[in-house]
Structure formats: C-alpha cells, structure tokens
Design an enzyme around this catalytic site. Structure first.
Site, PDB file in Angstrom:
ATOM      1  N   THR A 130     -28.546  16.395   4.527  1.00 38.26           N
ATOM      2  CA  THR A 130     -28.441  16.818   3.132  1.00 38.26           C
ATOM      3  C   THR A 130     -28.804  15.693   2.175  1.00 38.26           C
ATOM      4  O   THR A 130     -28.636  14.509   2.512  1.00 38.26           O
ATOM      5  CB  THR A 130     -26.988  17.281   2.859  1.00 38.26           C
ATOM      6  OG1 THR A 130     -26.793  17.384   1.460  1.00 38.26           O
ATOM      7  CG2 THR A 130     -25.961  16.280   3.381  1.00 38.26           C
ATOM      8  N   ASP A 131     -29.236  16.063   0.958  1.00 39.66           N
ATOM      9  CA  ASP A 131     -29.489  15.044  -0.073  1.00 39.66           C
ATOM     10  C   ASP A 131     -28.181  14.456  -0.591  1.00 39.66           C
ATOM     11  O   ASP A 131     -28.199  13.454  -1.310  1.00 39.66           O
ATOM     12  CB  ASP A 131     -30.328  15.625  -1.224  1.00 39.66           C
ATOM     13  CG  ASP A 131     -29.654  16.778  -1.967  1.00 39.66           C
ATOM     14  OD1 ASP A 131     -28.590  17.251  -1.534  1.00 39.66           O
ATOM     15  OD2 ASP A 131     -30.201  17.200  -3.010  1.00 39.66           O
ATOM     16  N   GLU A 132     -27.045  15.087  -0.246  1.00 42.00           N
ATOM     17  CA  GLU A 132     -25.763  14.593  -0.759  1.00 42.00           C
ATOM     18  C   GLU A 132     -25.426  13.211  -0.221  1.00 42.00           C
ATOM     19  O   GLU A 132     -24.566  12.519  -0.764  1.00 42.00           O
ATOM     20  CB  GLU A 132     -24.640  15.591  -0.446  1.00 42.00           C
ATOM     21  CG  GLU A 132     -24.912  16.942  -1.091  1.00 42.00           C
ATOM     22  CD  GLU A 132     -23.765  17.932  -0.996  1.00 42.00           C
ATOM     23  OE1 GLU A 132     -22.597  17.499  -0.968  1.00 42.00           O
ATOM     24  OE2 GLU A 132     -24.044  19.138  -0.952  1.00 42.00           O
ATOM     25  N   TYR A 155     -17.478  15.423   3.209  1.00 42.93           N
ATOM     26  CA  TYR A 155     -18.626  16.104   3.826  1.00 42.93           C
ATOM     27  C   TYR A 155     -19.852  15.199   3.835  1.00 42.93           C
ATOM     28  O   TYR A 155     -20.464  14.965   4.883  1.00 42.93           O
ATOM     29  CB  TYR A 155     -18.933  17.408   3.072  1.00 42.93           C
ATOM     30  CG  TYR A 155     -20.313  17.968   3.377  1.00 42.93           C
ATOM     31  CD1 TYR A 155     -20.620  18.475   4.639  1.00 42.93           C
ATOM     32  CD2 TYR A 155     -21.325  17.963   2.411  1.00 42.93           C
ATOM     33  CE1 TYR A 155     -21.899  18.966   4.924  1.00 42.93           C
ATOM     34  CE2 TYR A 155     -22.595  18.456   2.689  1.00 42.93           C
ATOM     35  CZ  TYR A 155     -22.874  18.956   3.949  1.00 42.93           C
ATOM     36  OH  TYR A 155     -24.130  19.432   4.231  1.00 42.93           O
ATOM     37  N   LYS A 159     -21.985  13.440   6.950  1.00 43.92           N
ATOM     38  CA  LYS A 159     -23.418  13.652   7.209  1.00 43.92           C
ATOM     39  C   LYS A 159     -24.165  12.314   7.179  1.00 43.92           C
ATOM     40  O   LYS A 159     -25.091  12.083   7.962  1.00 43.92           O
ATOM     41  CB  LYS A 159     -24.015  14.621   6.185  1.00 43.92           C
ATOM     42  CG  LYS A 159     -23.516  16.052   6.284  1.00 43.92           C
ATOM     43  CD  LYS A 159     -23.860  16.749   7.598  1.00 43.92           C
ATOM     44  CE  LYS A 159     -25.332  17.032   7.758  1.00 43.92           C
ATOM     45  NZ  LYS A 159     -25.609  17.866   8.960  1.00 43.92           N
TER      46      LYS A 159
HETATM   47  N1  LIG Z   1     -26.338  24.778   2.852  1.00 41.52           N
HETATM   48  C1  LIG Z   1     -27.029  23.826   2.259  1.00 41.52           C
HETATM   49  O1  LIG Z   1     -27.345  23.946   1.070  1.00 41.52           O
HETATM   50  C2  LIG Z   1     -27.477  22.606   3.025  1.00 41.52           C
HETATM   51  C3  LIG Z   1     -28.323  21.704   2.392  1.00 41.52           C
HETATM   52  C4  LIG Z   1     -28.791  20.600   3.115  1.00 41.52           C
HETATM   53  C5  LIG Z   1     -28.402  20.424   4.440  1.00 41.52           C
HETATM   54  N2  LIG Z   1     -27.554  21.317   5.019  1.00 41.52           N
HETATM   55  C6  LIG Z   1     -27.205  21.081   6.431  1.00 41.52           C
HETATM   56  O2  LIG Z   1     -27.785  22.145   7.176  1.00 41.52           O
HETATM   57  C7  LIG Z   1     -26.959  22.471   8.288  1.00 41.52           C
HETATM   58  C8  LIG Z   1     -26.623  23.947   8.278  1.00 41.52           C
HETATM   59  O3  LIG Z   1     -25.956  24.259   7.052  1.00 41.52           O
HETATM   60  P1  LIG Z   1     -25.478  25.750   6.748  1.00 41.52           P
HETATM   61  O4  LIG Z   1     -25.308  25.860   5.283  1.00 41.52           O
HETATM   62  O5  LIG Z   1     -26.331  26.697   7.476  1.00 41.52           O
HETATM   63  O6  LIG Z   1     -24.036  25.720   7.433  1.00 41.52           O
HETATM   64  P2  LIG Z   1     -23.111  26.939   7.895  1.00 41.52           P
HETATM   65  O7  LIG Z   1     -21.711  26.485   7.635  1.00 41.52           O
HETATM   66  O8  LIG Z   1     -23.575  28.226   7.304  1.00 41.52           O
HETATM   67  O9  LIG Z   1     -23.361  27.048   9.474  1.00 41.52           O
HETATM   68  C9  LIG Z   1     -22.907  26.081  10.366  1.00 41.52           C
HETATM   69  C10 LIG Z   1     -22.978  26.650  11.778  1.00 41.52           C
HETATM   70  O10 LIG Z   1     -22.580  25.609  12.677  1.00 41.52           O
HETATM   71  C11 LIG Z   1     -21.647  26.149  13.590  1.00 41.52           C
HETATM   72  N3  LIG Z   1     -20.714  25.089  13.998  1.00 41.52           N
HETATM   73  C12 LIG Z   1     -19.800  24.452  13.212  1.00 41.52           C
HETATM   74  N4  LIG Z   1     -19.096  23.586  13.944  1.00 41.52           N
HETATM   75  C13 LIG Z   1     -19.582  23.658  15.206  1.00 41.52           C
HETATM   76  C14 LIG Z   1     -19.258  23.000  16.424  1.00 41.52           C
HETATM   77  N5  LIG Z   1     -18.259  22.112  16.481  1.00 41.52           N
HETATM   78  N6  LIG Z   1     -19.979  23.289  17.530  1.00 41.52           N
HETATM   79  C15 LIG Z   1     -20.983  24.208  17.473  1.00 41.52           C
HETATM   80  N7  LIG Z   1     -21.301  24.885  16.369  1.00 41.52           N
HETATM   81  C16 LIG Z   1     -20.609  24.610  15.242  1.00 41.52           C
HETATM   82  C17 LIG Z   1     -20.930  27.253  12.849  1.00 41.52           C
HETATM   83  O11 LIG Z   1     -20.343  28.183  13.753  1.00 41.52           O
HETATM   84  C18 LIG Z   1     -22.038  27.830  11.992  1.00 41.52           C
HETATM   85  O12 LIG Z   1     -22.709  28.870  12.665  1.00 41.52           O
HETATM   86  C19 LIG Z   1     -25.734  21.570   8.195  1.00 41.52           C
HETATM   87  O13 LIG Z   1     -25.935  20.473   9.052  1.00 41.52           O
HETATM   88  C20 LIG Z   1     -25.727  21.125   6.740  1.00 41.52           C
HETATM   89  O14 LIG Z   1     -25.138  19.841   6.619  1.00 41.52           O
HETATM   90  C21 LIG Z   1     -27.088  22.397   4.342  1.00 41.52           C
END
Ligand SMILES: NC(=O)c1ccc[n+]([C@@H]2O[C@H](COP(=O)([O-])OP(=O)(O)OC[C@H]3O[C@@H](n4cnc5c(N)ncnc54)[C@H](O)[C@@H]3O)[C@@H](O)[C@H]2O)c1
Length: 345
Positions: A130-132, A155, A159
């Site tokens: 993430t950009d965070e 969080y 990351k």
């Molecule tokens: N949502 C955003 O805007 C955003 C932006 C930049 C980066 N990200 C990154 O992208 C990735 C996905 O984000 P998202 O919004 O789809 O998240 P999300 O919370 O919708 O999905 C996360 C998934 O990971 C699974 N998970 C969680 N803990 C787990 C574990 N211990 N073992 C196996 N599976 C596990 C969950 O069951 C879920 O299906 C993350 O790494 C997040 O940091 C998200």
C-alpha cells in the site's frame, strides 16, 4: 503460468483471480477465509479447470510448504492480509501476526520451494502493498518509489514491515521478487466496512453517511479492475527487486468523493431528499493521514501502464454494481464489527 494468489477470496485478490483466469492463467487461491473473505467473489471462475482453492492460513508454515510442493507455482502474488486500518487500531496483534509473520512464512515457503526446484530464473514472488507505508503528505507533492517509509497506523506499519522483509529476501537470498505499492482501491465486491460501500449502503438504508473529521483527507482512488491489470503486468514485466507505485491519478477529498456518490445515487435511485443531506461528520480516526498521492511515472514509463477509468466512471460502475447485487452484500452486514464505529482508540 500457474500463479499462487494469497487472499484471493478478498476484495483485490478476487479481482486478480478473476482476471488471471480470464487470461488463461492457472490460479491456486490460498485463503484462510477470515471475516473479510467471500468465496462468492470468485464464483464466476470456481468451476474453471484453471482454478483451485486451498483453505489455509499464512500463519501456518507447514500448510504453506505442503501447498507449494503440491501445486508447484511459477509465481506467487501475495495479497493475504488484515486490511482495515480501523480494526488495526483496536487490535494490532492480528496485523503483526498475519501481515508481518505471515509474509515471513510465505517468503520462507517460497524460498524453500524455489531452491528445491533449482532456483528457476522465471520464478516471481510479487508482494502487494500500500501507499500508506509512506505516511502522509501535505497539500502538495506525491509519493515516489524513493519516498522514505513513515507509516502512521498499525496497519501501515505492518505492511511496511512486510515490504522490508520481501526486499531483504531478494538481497540476501536472491529470491526473485517484485513489489507494488498502491493507492486506495474501490469497485465491485468491496467489503461493506470500507468508506465507499458504507456510504452507498447507508445512503440506501436512510442512515447517516459518516465522514471522519472535516472530510478534507485526500486519497488517490484506483478502480480495482485497473489495479488487477497493473498487478499482472508487473508480475510479467516488472524488473527484479523493483518497486512500482500504482495510482489512479484521481485525487479526491473524502467529502468530494461522498458528494459524488450521493449525486450518482440521486440519479440512479432518487429518494425524497438528496442523499447528501445524510452526510454526518464524526470524530476523526487517530493518526489519520491527511493526504496520499501517487507519482505513477515509473509504471507508466517503464511498463506503459495507466488507469483506464476516471473516478467518476468507476464510481458509477460501482454504485450500479451495489444496486444490482444486494444478494452479495446483504449477508455481509451481519458479520462481526460491520456497521460499528471501530478504531476510535
Ligand atoms: N484495499 C485497498 O485499497 C488496498 C490498497 C493498497 C494495497 N492493498 C493491499 O492489497 C491486499 C488485499 O487487500 P484487500 O482490500 O483485498 O483486503 P481484504 O481484507 O478484502 O482481503 C484479504 C483476504 O486475505 C485473507 N486473509 C487474511 N488473513 C489471512 C491469513 N492469515 N491467511 C490467509 N488468508 C488471509 C482474507 O480471508 C481475505 O480474503 C492487502 O495486502 C492490502 O494491504 C489494499
């Protein structure tokens, strides 16, 4: 290519799974199915011969080792994480266990497998971040890949920690990695605890539309299907050991964003009053970053990628999707913590 996608039952991971299968890749979706997961997100590909599902927890190194040996992936796209900032304020431990220790377990499992296979050159470990991790910006400037890390929430700190581990596994063990740091995503299948789905669903239910602080916090919004496209491109064409920032080139304050959603709903599902009248300002999130903005020059110039939709187009698609998919979101409102104000500290 056979890709092991972790977190493929979540919001972004499921978009990656759907896109990868549609492009003819084999996909193994590894997910623990936490509160944030929904297997309906991948229902459209679940019967494909290209798709397999493994229910496993990235905190369990033995399970990971077995999955690598059983499926022999050509690449890993690691998205599994605890992802909600407000939950990280109330319970940071799970974020350290999954995001830091879980990434360590994934790196070790990938490394053992890669070494046992004779260190194939084409293998990739793609860490999705993430950009965070860069912290907060003032009114001007953008995050580049050289911006020093300065995470402010549990969080983003978790990351940042996982990013550092991935870099180190490349430098120390030669594991072929690529990293991406992306801005806020939105779109279909977004879990209804995040700002955009909360606003759409509260608006429809006649409930207040909660905006933290004065709504001036700025985010750079990226449509999730554009993100998935960028991720597959970085996986296939990104330079080894390199990070790529991915942004939507769509900076909006939270207040502007919510007003845009209200205007779309006024058009598509008119109510007695304009939906913007439901906007309510609530106590700010502690440590709330003021502004994030991505400088996308590297991914644009090196890989030729840019987002395909503006935030207005993407929001319209998103609102329509929520209007048409109540069967998907309605049951999720019953899950633990959804609809509650979390993370006030
Ligand atoms: N949502 C955003 O805007 C955003 C932006 C930049 C980066 N990200 C990154 O992208 C990735 C996905 O984000 P998202 O919004 O789809 O998240 P999300 O919370 O919708 O999905 C996360 C998934 O990971 C699974 N998970 C969680 N803990 C787990 C574990 N211990 N073992 C196996 N599976 C596990 C969950 O069951 C879920 O299906 C993350 O790494 C997040 O940091 C998200």
């Amino acid at each position: 290519m056979k890709i092991l996608v972790t977190g493929g039952a979540g919001f972004i991971g499921s978009a990656v799974v759907r896109l990868a299968v549609s492009r003819g890749h084999k996909v193994v979706n590894l997910d623990a199915l936490t509160y944030a997961a929904c297997l309906e997100n991948v229902a459209s590909v679940a019967d494909s011969p290209l798709y397999a599902f493994e229910k496993a927890d990235i905190r369990d190194p033995k399970a990971l080792a077995e999955i690598f040996v059983r499926h022999k992936p050509d690449a890993v796209m690691h998205l599994a994480a605890e992802s909600h900032v407000d939950r990280s304020i109330d319970g940071p431990g799970a974020f350290i266990e999954t995001n830091v220790m879980g990434t360590y377990n994934m790196l070790q499992a990938a490394r053992s497998f890669w070494e046992a296979e004779g260190r194939p050159e084409g293998f990739r470990f793609h860490h999705i971040s993430t950009d965070e991790v860069y912290g907060t910006l003032g009114p001007t400037g953008q995050f580049t890949e050289e911006t020093p890390y300065a995470p402010n929430s549990p969080y983003s700190a978790s990351k940042a920690g996982s990013d550092h581990l991935v870099r180190a596994w490349h430098e120390t063990y030669g594991l072929p990695v690529v990293l991406t740091n992306c801005s806020n995503n939105y779109g279909p299948y977004h879990f209804p605890e995040k700002l955009i789905p909360v606003v759409i669903l509260n608006a429809l239910a006649g409930k207040p539309l909660p905006i933290y602080g004065d709504g001036s916090n700025v985010r750079d919004w990226l449509y999730v299907e554009d993100h998935a496209d960028a991720l597959l491109l970085v996986l296939e064409k990104g330079a080894l050991g390199r990070s790529y920032n991915i942004g939507g080139e769509n900076e909006r304050s939270n207040l502007e964003l919510v007003r845009t959603i209200c205007a779309i709903l006024d058009r598509l599902r008119p109510a007695k009053q304009p939906y913007a009248e439901q906007i309510t300002f609530v106590t700010d999130r502690p440590g709330h970053d003021a502004r994030y903005a991505i400088d996308p020059t590297r991914i644009r110039e090196e890989l030729g990628w840019r987002p395909s939709v503006t935030v207005e187009e993407g929001l319209e698609r998103t609102v329509r999707w929520y209007l048409e998919n109540e069967d998907w979101w309605r049951p999720l409102l019953e899950r633990h913590g959804v609809g509650e104000r979390l993370g006030k500290a």
